[in-house]
Motif scaffolding. Structure first.
Motif, PDB file in Angstrom:
ATOM      1  N   ASP A 191       0.842  -1.189   0.000  1.00  0.00           N
ATOM      2  CA  ASP A 191       0.000   0.000   0.000  1.00  0.00           C
ATOM      3  C   ASP A 191       0.888   1.254   0.000  1.00  0.00           C
ATOM      4  OD1 ASP A 191      -2.862   1.157   0.647  1.00  0.00           O
ATOM      5  OD2 ASP A 191      -1.440   2.195   1.951  1.00  0.00           O
ATOM      6  N   PRO A 192       0.544   2.301  -0.772  1.00  0.00           N
ATOM      7  CA  PRO A 192       1.374   3.503  -0.822  1.00  0.00           C
ATOM      8  C   PRO A 192       1.617   4.134   0.544  1.00  0.00           C
ATOM      9  CG  PRO A 192      -0.223   3.549  -2.590  1.00  0.00           C
ATOM     10  CD  PRO A 192      -0.576   2.372  -1.734  1.00  0.00           C
ATOM     11  N   THR A 193       0.620   4.110   1.411  1.00  0.00           N
ATOM     12  CA  THR A 193       0.799   4.686   2.740  1.00  0.00           C
ATOM     13  C   THR A 193       1.828   3.892   3.540  1.00  0.00           C
ATOM     14  OG1 THR A 193      -1.486   5.469   2.742  1.00  0.00           O
ATOM     15  CG2 THR A 193      -0.360   5.375   4.863  1.00  0.00           C
ATOM     16  N   ASP A 194       1.775   2.574   3.430  1.00  0.00           N
ATOM     17  CA  ASP A 194       2.756   1.747   4.134  1.00  0.00           C
ATOM     18  C   ASP A 194       4.160   1.986   3.593  1.00  0.00           C
ATOM     19  OD1 ASP A 194       0.705   0.650   5.621  1.00  0.00           O
ATOM     20  OD2 ASP A 194       0.482  -1.119   4.334  1.00  0.00           O
ATOM     21  N   ALA A 195       4.274   2.118   2.275  1.00  0.00           N
ATOM     22  CA  ALA A 195       5.583   2.388   1.680  1.00  0.00           C
ATOM     23  C   ALA A 195       6.117   3.734   2.153  1.00  0.00           C
ATOM     24  CB  ALA A 195       5.477   2.360   0.160  1.00  0.00           C
ATOM     25  N   ALA A 196       5.240   4.729   2.216  1.00  0.00           N
ATOM     26  CA  ALA A 196       5.664   6.055   2.680  1.00  0.00           C
ATOM     27  C   ALA A 196       6.141   5.999   4.129  1.00  0.00           C
ATOM     28  CB  ALA A 196       4.518   7.050   2.533  1.00  0.00           C
ATOM     29  N   GLN A 197       5.424   5.293   4.971  1.00  0.00           N
ATOM     30  CA  GLN A 197       5.826   5.153   6.370  1.00  0.00           C
ATOM     31  C   GLN A 197       7.170   4.434   6.483  1.00  0.00           C
ATOM     32  OE1 GLN A 197       4.468   6.529   8.922  1.00  0.00           O
ATOM     33  NE2 GLN A 197       2.261   6.752   8.624  1.00  0.00           N
ATOM     34  N   LEU A 206      10.099  14.153   5.940  1.00  0.00           N
ATOM     35  CA  LEU A 206       8.795  14.277   5.299  1.00  0.00           C
ATOM     36  C   LEU A 206       8.790  13.433   4.032  1.00  0.00           C
ATOM     37  CD1 LEU A 206       6.025  15.864   5.199  1.00  0.00           C
ATOM     38  CD2 LEU A 206       7.223  17.566   3.803  1.00  0.00           C
ATOM     39  N   VAL A 207       7.761  12.600   3.873  1.00  0.00           N
ATOM     40  CA  VAL A 207       7.558  11.839   2.648  1.00  0.00           C
ATOM     41  C   VAL A 207       6.170  12.173   2.121  1.00  0.00           C
ATOM     42  CG1 VAL A 207       7.398   9.558   1.573  1.00  0.00           C
ATOM     43  CG2 VAL A 207       9.077   9.963   3.393  1.00  0.00           C
ATOM     44  N   VAL A 208       6.113  12.624   0.877  1.00  0.00           N
ATOM     45  CA  VAL A 208       4.861  13.019   0.238  1.00  0.00           C
ATOM     46  C   VAL A 208       4.586  12.071  -0.918  1.00  0.00           C
ATOM     47  CG1 VAL A 208       3.658  14.849  -1.015  1.00  0.00           C
ATOM     48  CG2 VAL A 208       5.212  15.431   0.860  1.00  0.00           C
ATOM     49  N   VAL A 209       3.346  11.600  -1.000  1.00  0.00           N
ATOM     50  CA  VAL A 209       2.930  10.727  -2.095  1.00  0.00           C
ATOM     51  C   VAL A 209       1.822  11.423  -2.877  1.00  0.00           C
ATOM     52  CG1 VAL A 209       2.042   8.462  -2.765  1.00  0.00           C
ATOM     53  CG2 VAL A 209       3.442   8.687  -0.690  1.00  0.00           C
ATOM     54  N   THR A 210       2.051  11.649  -4.173  1.00  0.00           N
ATOM     55  CA  THR A 210       0.990  12.187  -5.019  1.00  0.00           C
ATOM     56  C   THR A 210       0.151  11.019  -5.532  1.00  0.00           C
ATOM     57  OG1 THR A 210       2.473  12.199  -6.944  1.00  0.00           O
ATOM     58  CG2 THR A 210       2.291  14.231  -5.662  1.00  0.00           C
ATOM     59  N   LEU A 211      -1.164  11.221  -5.583  1.00  0.00           N
ATOM     60  CA  LEU A 211      -2.116  10.141  -5.845  1.00  0.00           C
ATOM     61  C   LEU A 211      -2.979  10.402  -7.070  1.00  0.00           C
ATOM     62  CD1 LEU A 211      -3.234   9.742  -2.135  1.00  0.00           C
ATOM     63  CD2 LEU A 211      -1.651   8.237  -3.352  1.00  0.00           C
ATOM     64  N   ASP A 214      -6.719  11.364  -6.796  1.00  0.00           N
ATOM     65  CA  ASP A 214      -7.055  11.269  -5.372  1.00  0.00           C
ATOM     66  C   ASP A 214      -6.264  12.260  -4.511  1.00  0.00           C
ATOM     67  OD1 ASP A 214      -8.956   9.240  -5.681  1.00  0.00           O
ATOM     68  OD2 ASP A 214      -7.396   7.698  -5.692  1.00  0.00           O
ATOM     69  N   GLY A 215      -5.526  13.170  -5.135  1.00  0.00           N
ATOM     70  CA  GLY A 215      -4.838  14.208  -4.368  1.00  0.00           C
ATOM     71  C   GLY A 215      -3.443  13.789  -3.948  1.00  0.00           C
ATOM     72  N   ALA A 216      -3.127  14.010  -2.684  1.00  0.00           N
ATOM     73  CA  ALA A 216      -1.788  13.701  -2.171  1.00  0.00           C
ATOM     74  C   ALA A 216      -1.880  13.441  -0.679  1.00  0.00           C
ATOM     75  CB  ALA A 216      -0.826  14.859  -2.443  1.00  0.00           C
ATOM     76  N   LEU A 217      -0.894  12.695  -0.178  1.00  0.00           N
ATOM     77  CA  LEU A 217      -0.781  12.480   1.260  1.00  0.00           C
ATOM     78  C   LEU A 217       0.665  12.706   1.679  1.00  0.00           C
ATOM     79  CD1 LEU A 217       0.730   9.540   2.047  1.00  0.00           C
ATOM     80  CD2 LEU A 217      -1.380   8.644   1.072  1.00  0.00           C
ATOM     81  N   ALA A 218       0.858  12.943   2.948  1.00  0.00           N
ATOM     82  CA  ALA A 218       2.202  13.137   3.484  1.00  0.00           C
ATOM     83  C   ALA A 218       2.295  12.499   4.850  1.00  0.00           C
ATOM     84  CB  ALA A 218       2.538  14.625   3.587  1.00  0.00           C
ATOM     85  N   VAL A 219       3.477  11.961   5.149  1.00  0.00           N
ATOM     86  CA  VAL A 219       3.747  11.419   6.473  1.00  0.00           C
ATOM     87  C   VAL A 219       4.988  12.103   7.029  1.00  0.00           C
ATOM     88  CG1 VAL A 219       2.653   9.187   6.077  1.00  0.00           C
ATOM     89  CG2 VAL A 219       5.062   9.475   5.511  1.00  0.00           C
ATOM     90  N   CYS A 220       4.950  12.357   8.316  1.00  0.00           N
ATOM     91  CA  CYS A 220       6.063  12.978   9.022  1.00  0.00           C
ATOM     92  C   CYS A 220       5.996  12.502  10.471  1.00  0.00           C
ATOM     93  CB  CYS A 220       5.986  14.504   8.936  1.00  0.00           C
ATOM     94  SG  CYS A 220       4.495  15.225   9.660  1.00  0.00           S
ATOM     95  N   ALA A 221       6.874  13.002  11.317  1.00  0.00           N
ATOM     96  CA  ALA A 221       6.890  12.558  12.708  1.00  0.00           C
ATOM     97  C   ALA A 221       5.565  12.830  13.408  1.00  0.00           C
ATOM     98  CB  ALA A 221       8.042  13.238  13.454  1.00  0.00           C
ATOM     99  N   ASP A 264      16.406  20.220  12.374  1.00  0.00           N
ATOM    100  CA  ASP A 264      15.578  19.852  13.523  1.00  0.00           C
ATOM    101  C   ASP A 264      14.184  20.474  13.415  1.00  0.00           C
ATOM    102  OD1 ASP A 264      17.620  18.350  14.600  1.00  0.00           O
ATOM    103  OD2 ASP A 264      18.254  19.884  16.039  1.00  0.00           O
ATOM    104  N   ALA A 265      14.131  21.723  12.930  1.00  0.00           N
ATOM    105  CA  ALA A 265      12.837  22.382  12.759  1.00  0.00           C
ATOM    106  C   ALA A 265      12.004  21.677  11.688  1.00  0.00           C
ATOM    107  CB  ALA A 265      13.040  23.848  12.391  1.00  0.00           C
ATOM    108  N   LEU A 266      12.655  21.234  10.621  1.00  0.00           N
ATOM    109  CA  LEU A 266      11.939  20.495   9.581  1.00  0.00           C
ATOM    110  C   LEU A 266      11.376  19.195  10.150  1.00  0.00           C
ATOM    111  CD1 LEU A 266      11.079  20.079   6.645  1.00  0.00           C
ATOM    112  CD2 LEU A 266      13.365  19.153   6.189  1.00  0.00           C
ATOM    113  N   ARG A 267      12.143  18.507  10.964  1.00  0.00           N
ATOM    114  CA  ARG A 267      11.665  17.257  11.554  1.00  0.00           C
ATOM    115  C   ARG A 267      10.477  17.491  12.492  1.00  0.00           C
ATOM    116  NH1 ARG A 267      14.156  12.883  10.368  1.00  0.00           N
ATOM    117  NH2 ARG A 267      16.248  12.923   9.437  1.00  0.00           N
ATOM    118  N   ALA A 268      10.374  18.696  13.018  1.00  0.00           N
ATOM    119  CA  ALA A 268       9.282  19.014  13.948  1.00  0.00           C
ATOM    120  C   ALA A 268       8.082  19.658  13.249  1.00  0.00           C
ATOM    121  CB  ALA A 268       9.805  19.941  15.048  1.00  0.00           C
ATOM    122  N   ILE A 269       8.062  19.656  11.911  1.00  0.00           N
ATOM    123  CA  ILE A 269       6.954  20.280  11.183  1.00  0.00           C
ATOM    124  C   ILE A 269       5.629  19.688  11.648  1.00  0.00           C
ATOM    125  CG2 ILE A 269       7.038  18.638   9.249  1.00  0.00           C
ATOM    126  CD1 ILE A 269       6.448  21.027   7.396  1.00  0.00           C
TER     127      ILE A 269
END
Length: 305
Positions: A191-197, A206-211, A214-221, A264-269
């Motif tokens: 699944d794209p979400t699992d791959a992104a994680q 930050l990992v962003v998946v364009t769909l 269906d738009g886009a999703l992003a995963v981060c901390a 560090d600030a990017l990781r805390a987005i």
């Protein structure tokens, strides 16, 4: 010197063939499109690439420089590379390539960019891919590294070897943008979400998946967010992902999250900030697909100046 971006990768000519038999030639190449899009958004950007000393090379250079970007081209190829994009009845492109990619070991650029972007063919096709990885590793201490695999199956060869190369670059990157089609080719059963994680766990902030539709999703901390696409009448999809990538880099830049000292600030987005950036990326991609070729919007067209 103001903060600036370095984009490393291929610049080529996209020959777009339409269902009615007509065709046009546009300057293109995923990294070149990203550099063009960033400059259109008012950013100082340099493109490190390879061009042939020919008419197509002149066309590419003039196009990229028309945006305000600087082209640091290594004239090494016997001819400028060509990608033929064949459009189906819905404007969706499939590609065939005639290209070479190389950078010399002594490649130099404007020093200390705030962000270094690479991806697509340049990051996997030897002999240039090794030079790209070397330049990215050298820049990582001071710059944010962004990466878009932009998979081209006809050029990637063995899927397992491509996966190894791509995931090595994912681990080097701070920000990764990937399409669901890329992930489907790399990991057909995942699944794209699992791959992104899973990619997030390799090191990016930050990992962003364009769909697509269906738009886009992003995963981060902080978790995961998704945004819908912007609904427009599609002329073609050429350059859509690249304009999204330009918007992503620009959005993080405006949020003052780029540069090694801001890692560090990017990781805390936080998720609201990611959502806002992705919504703007979707607007940028929507404008791009509403007109022919890789023709991303300016900041003025976005109503921001």
């Amino acid at each position: 010197m103001p903060e600036h971006a370095l984009v490393i990768g291929e610049a080529l000519v996209d020959v777009v063939r339409r269902p009615d038999g007509t065709h046009t030639a546009h300057a293109g190449g995923s990294p070149a499109n990203v550099a063009f899009g960033l400059a259109r958004l008012g950013r100082s950007v340099e493109l490190l690439t390879t061009l042939g000393d020919d008419a197509y090379g002149t066309l590419v250079r003039a196009h990229v420089e028309s945006s305000g970007a600087i082209v640091a081209a290594t004239i090494a190829a016997p001819r400028t590379s060509v990608a033929t994009a064949t459009l189906d009845g819905h404007g969706v492109a499939t590609y065939d390539f005639d290209l070479e990619w190389a950078l010399p070991d002594d490649s130099t650029t404007i020093p200390d960019p705030v962000v270094v972007h690479t991806g697509s063919i340049a990051a996997v096709l030897e002999p240039g891919a090794s030079a790209v990885e070397r330049l990215v590793e050298a820049a990582k201490e001071r710059a944010t590294i962004t990466y878009d695999p932009n998979v081209r199956p006809t050029l990637m060869g063995d899927r397992g070897k491509a996966e190894t190369t791509i995931e090595r670059l994912v681990a080097l990157a701070d920000v990764v943008k990937v399409s669901d089609e890329d992930l489907e080719w790399l990991f057909p059963t995942e699944d794209p979400t699992d791959a992104a994680q899973r990619w997030l766990a390799l090191g990016p902030a930050l990992v962003v998946v364009t769909l697509g539709s269906d738009g886009a999703l992003a995963v981060c901390a902080g978790g995961m967010v998704s945004v819908p696409r912007v609904v427009v009448e599609v002329a073609d999809t050429v350059g859509a992902g690249d304009s999204f990538m330009s918007g992503l880099i620009d959005g993080l830049w405006s949020a003052e999250l780029l540069g090694g000292h801001r890692r560090d600030a990017l990781r805390a987005i936080d998720l609201p900030q990611v959502t806002q950036i992705l919504q703007r990326c979707a607007r940028i991609a929507g404008i791009t697909v509403s007109r022919s070729g890789a023709n991303p919007p300016t900041r003025t067209e976005l109503g921001e100046s």
